[in-house]
Design an enzyme around this catalytic site. Structure first.
Site, PDB file in Angstrom:
ATOM      1  N   ARG A 118    -138.138   7.680  63.894  1.00 32.72           N
ATOM      2  CA  ARG A 118    -138.700   6.400  64.363  1.00 32.72           C
ATOM      3  C   ARG A 118    -137.886   5.842  65.525  1.00 32.72           C
ATOM      4  O   ARG A 118    -138.446   5.358  66.512  1.00 32.72           O
ATOM      5  CB  ARG A 118    -138.733   5.402  63.203  1.00 32.72           C
ATOM      6  CG  ARG A 118    -139.136   3.978  63.609  1.00 32.72           C
ATOM      7  CD  ARG A 118    -140.540   3.945  64.197  1.00 32.72           C
ATOM      8  NE  ARG A 118    -140.920   2.592  64.561  1.00 32.72           N
ATOM      9  CZ  ARG A 118    -140.643   2.025  65.729  1.00 32.72           C
ATOM     10  NH1 ARG A 118    -139.972   2.725  66.652  1.00 32.72           N
ATOM     11  NH2 ARG A 118    -141.046   0.805  66.006  1.00 32.72           N
ATOM     12  N   ILE A 132    -134.422  -3.578  62.220  1.00 31.82           N
ATOM     13  CA  ILE A 132    -135.139  -3.330  60.962  1.00 31.82           C
ATOM     14  C   ILE A 132    -135.627  -1.891  61.007  1.00 31.82           C
ATOM     15  O   ILE A 132    -136.790  -1.626  61.341  1.00 31.82           O
ATOM     16  CB  ILE A 132    -136.313  -4.306  60.781  1.00 31.82           C
ATOM     17  CG1 ILE A 132    -135.866  -5.752  60.999  1.00 31.82           C
ATOM     18  CG2 ILE A 132    -136.924  -4.150  59.380  1.00 31.82           C
ATOM     19  CD1 ILE A 132    -136.994  -6.768  60.927  1.00 31.82           C
ATOM     20  N   PRO A 133    -134.746  -0.930  60.719  1.00 28.75           N
ATOM     21  CA  PRO A 133    -135.150   0.478  60.803  1.00 28.75           C
ATOM     22  C   PRO A 133    -136.276   0.799  59.816  1.00 28.75           C
ATOM     23  O   PRO A 133    -136.114   0.693  58.609  1.00 28.75           O
ATOM     24  CB  PRO A 133    -133.872   1.237  60.419  1.00 28.75           C
ATOM     25  CG  PRO A 133    -132.758   0.258  60.613  1.00 28.75           C
ATOM     26  CD  PRO A 133    -133.347  -1.076  60.306  1.00 28.75           C
ATOM     27  N   HIS A 134    -137.432   1.142  60.337  1.00 34.97           N
ATOM     28  CA  HIS A 134    -138.558   1.537  59.500  1.00 34.97           C
ATOM     29  C   HIS A 134    -139.537   2.316  60.362  1.00 34.97           C
ATOM     30  O   HIS A 134    -139.662   2.052  61.560  1.00 34.97           O
ATOM     31  CB  HIS A 134    -139.252   0.318  58.885  1.00 34.97           C
ATOM     32  CG  HIS A 134    -139.883  -0.584  59.910  1.00 34.97           C
ATOM     33  ND1 HIS A 134    -139.139  -1.478  60.660  1.00 34.97           N
ATOM     34  CD2 HIS A 134    -141.158  -0.728  60.318  1.00 34.97           C
ATOM     35  CE1 HIS A 134    -139.952  -2.127  61.476  1.00 34.97           C
ATOM     36  NE2 HIS A 134    -141.182  -1.696  61.291  1.00 34.97           N
ATOM     37  N   PRO A 135    -140.238   3.275  59.793  1.00 32.15           N
ATOM     38  CA  PRO A 135    -141.214   4.045  60.567  1.00 32.15           C
ATOM     39  C   PRO A 135    -142.487   3.248  60.776  1.00 32.15           C
ATOM     40  O   PRO A 135    -142.701   2.205  60.155  1.00 32.15           O
ATOM     41  CB  PRO A 135    -141.473   5.271  59.684  1.00 32.15           C
ATOM     42  CG  PRO A 135    -141.258   4.759  58.309  1.00 32.15           C
ATOM     43  CD  PRO A 135    -140.147   3.748  58.409  1.00 32.15           C
TER      44      PRO A 135
END
Length: 228
Positions: A118, A132-135
């Site tokens: 991501r 906000i690490p998220h795919p």
């Protein structure tokens, strides 16, 4: 919840023409649905945070919506971790994944690879030193309850955020359904608009202080009849 161009214009207090300009000039995230532009409310809040723009909270009222877990409950379950090591994106994400209280059967290496992929597509740094690490597709795992983990880094790391500031705080979200994930992402994005909450995060406050700020914000939402 997918928003129309008209909805977004109302939320940002701009004209519909200005919304199209924001798409072209400032990267407002949109999708094509049956030939029409649509924006998810969580992505709108996240983008507005990064751009320093306010969003009308009235837009997100959802009468009759089912009760969803609170952000405070998810953060209490996921934990607030200080002094996380790492000197680059890969190492801090690895440290983040290692710190998350996940079930033993979860493949942490796979989760790390998803987060790294991501970041390769585009930074999850939303500005003011927060990421906000998220795919793009929610991380859905078999967990008994959703988890939000906040990690404070030992030293800030360049995430290529829109404002150019290095990141010192990472939020991760893990849930069992896409709807729950987007609900929590919306609440987090909303909370990060609150000056007192952001000040607590900037001060690397302890878990009790940050949780108290989140509960205050969510109590206000409940009092206003808003289920974000």
């Amino acid at each position: 919840m997918e928003l129309t161009v008209k909805d977004v214009a109302r939320a940002l207090a701009v004209s519909e023409e200005a919304v199209y300009q924001l798409v072209d000039e400032r990267g407002l995230p949109v999708q094509q649905v049956d030939g029409q532009l649509r924006v998810h409310k969580a992505e709108l809040l996240e983008w507005a945070n990064a751009q320093g723009l306010s969003v009308a909270s009235e837009l997100f009222v959802a009468p009759g919506a089912p009760v969803m877990p609170s952000l405070a409950e998810a953060l209490e379950a996921g934990g607030v971790v200080h002094d996380q090591p790492g000197g680059d994106i890969a190492s801090v994400l690895r440290s983040l994944v290692a710190a998350m209280p996940l079930p033993e059967e979860v493949d942490r290496e796979f989760l790390l690879s998803v987060l790294l992929a991501r970041e390769a597509l585009g930074s999850t740094g939303i500005g003011d030193g927060i990421a906000i690490p998220h795919p793009r597709n929610p991380i859905v795992l078999r967990v008994d309850h959703p988890l939000v983990t906040l990690c404070f880094l030992r030293q800030p790391v360049d995430f290529g955020a829109v404002d150019g500031r290095p990141v010192y705080a990472l939020f991760s979200l893990i849930s069992s359904t896409p709807k729950m994930h987007l609900h929590l992402l919306s609440r987090l994005a909303y909370a990060l608009r609150d000056s007192a909450c952001k000040a607590a995060i900037a001060g690397r406050a302890d878990a009790a202080t940050i949780l108290a700020e989140i509960r205050r914000i969510e109590a206000g939402l409940s009092a206003g009849g808003v289920n974000r």
